[in-house]
Every structure is written in C-alpha cells, then in structure tokens.
Design a protein around this motif. Structure first.
Motif: not given
Length: 251
Positions: A168-184
C-alpha cells in the motif's frame, strides 16, 4: 501457448495434492481453535472466559475458518482444499501476466513455481500462506491491466497479513493517482487496526511485542532463514528456467 497458465495451474494442483498428508501444521490448529471460539461467541480468545489475546497474525484466515465451521465443514480439510486451490490460482495469475507481457513464445515462470516443493508444502500446511500468494498475484494482474478491482484483491491481502501495508505504501508513493487501488486496502488496514485496539488494546500485531529481537539478532536470523530457504526452494529449477526464458523457448 495460450493455455500455458492453465497447464501450470493444473501442475500446481497435482503437485500440491501429493503433499496432502503433510498438513495441516500445528500452527493452523491454533487458528482452528480461535475460529471455533469466535463463532461460539467467546470472541478472539484461545481459552473461553479469558481476556482476548491476538494469538494469530492472519485475521482473514481465522474468519474464513470460522465461516467453514459455521457451515459444518471440517477445518483440517477445508484449510488444505483452500490452500491447494489458492496455490493453483496464484500460479495461473502469474502465468497469465507473463503470457500477456512476453507473448506465447516465452517460457513461463509459472511452471517453475508449480514445480517448487515449498509451494506445494505451504498449500497444505495452512495459515493462509498460499491464499496470500493468490491474492497478491491477482492484485498484480489487475494492477497490470489497470482494473478497478485491483484494490479489492490488495485489501483482502491486507486483512490476511498486515505486512501487506508495504505494498500500500509503495502504491501511495509510486502510483498516487490510483486512489481507489490504495484507498481500499488502507481502509482495510485501518479497520483491523481499530478493531485490534478496542479488542486487544494494541496497535501492532502480537509478534511485534512477543518476538521482537535486537536489530543485530533479527538480521542474523533473517539472513540465515533466507539462505536456507533459497537453497531448499528449488533454485536450480529457477536457474534452468531463466536460461530457457533467455533462449525464448516455445512450450
């Protein structure tokens, strides 16, 4: 080959079945007990009547076992069946991603995973190990195809093992625009952490308190485990597979 992922999954299924009598592990019986006490109304406790203690690190697995017990299923059979099917699913997902990325001419690493004895062994020993592998593989497949369902797979993985917070942390840092993917998955982690606080009065999983060692000791144990695990995981098969993949062999 178009059906290469399915062939690899079938190989994994048969391979895992040959390990059927090797499981479940003694640790999985702890999960069975927690699951039974939970569905019988005693809460997450090992001994009814005692204060709740988080003696497990895989809440989703305990809940699945509880659901199986509620349905009258035998947990020792249920856990192995789910583990074997999950191992086959993980192999299929890896093979499907590889096929779409590399084409039909590339040797698939999914077949190598299917042939690994440790993967087959973990499929029957319980604890949701191969289920975690399946959830992460399905997440990566959905992530690779930019599907909205990617966040659901990762959220389930986070409920199974909280260390998936690193993804999740990697997604927030590397793909911040994919909010739905890391927010869930972030909400899933927040939900279980909140439940842990109100139930067990702790913010972090039990191993953090019960198994925490000095950093130097952790490194020694970790490196030793990595070395032994590497040597016994079929590294020779990976080396052969890498050579075949480099040669772009058709299968």
């Amino acid at each position: 080959m178009r059906f290469a992922p399915w062939i690899a999954a079938a190989v994994m299924l048969v391979h895992a079945l040959t390990f059927w009598s090797a499981g479940p592990s003694d640790d999985d019986f702890i999960c069975y007990r927690y699951a039974r006490n939970w569905i019988e109304g005693h809460g997450f406790t090992f001994n009814p009547g005692e204060d709740p203690v988080e003696g497990f690190t895989n809440p989703l697995w305990v809940m699945l076992l509880g659901a199986a017990l509620k349905l009258g299923l035998e947990p020792t059979v249920f856990s192995r069946v789910v583990g074997i099917l999950a191992a086959a699913t993980a192999v299929w997902a890896v093979g499907d991603v590889w096929r779409k990325r590399r084409g039909e001419a590339a040797f698939s690493p999914a077949l190598l995973i299917a042939l690994l004895p440790p993967m087959a062994w973990h499929a029957v020993t319980g604890l949701g190990t191969t289920l975690l592998a399946a959830l992460l593989a399905l997440w990566f497949r959905a992530h690779d195809e930019e599907r909205p369902a990617a966040g659901i797979w990762l959220a389930l993985a986070c409920l199974l093992r909280q260390e998936c917070a690193l993804f999740v942390l990697a997604l927030v840092l590397l793909a911040p625009r994919r909010r739905l993917e890391w927010l869930l998955p972030a909400l899933a982690l927040l939900g279980w952490t909140s439940l842990r606080w109100f139930t067990f009065e702790r913010l972090l999983p039990m191993p953090w308190y019960a198994k925490k060692l000095p950093l130097s000791a952790d490194w020694v144990y970790g490196l030793r485990y990595l070395g032994v695990a590497t040597l016994t995981s079929g590294i020779a098969l990976f080396a052969v597979g890498a050579s075949l993949a480099r040669g772009n062999l058709r299968i």
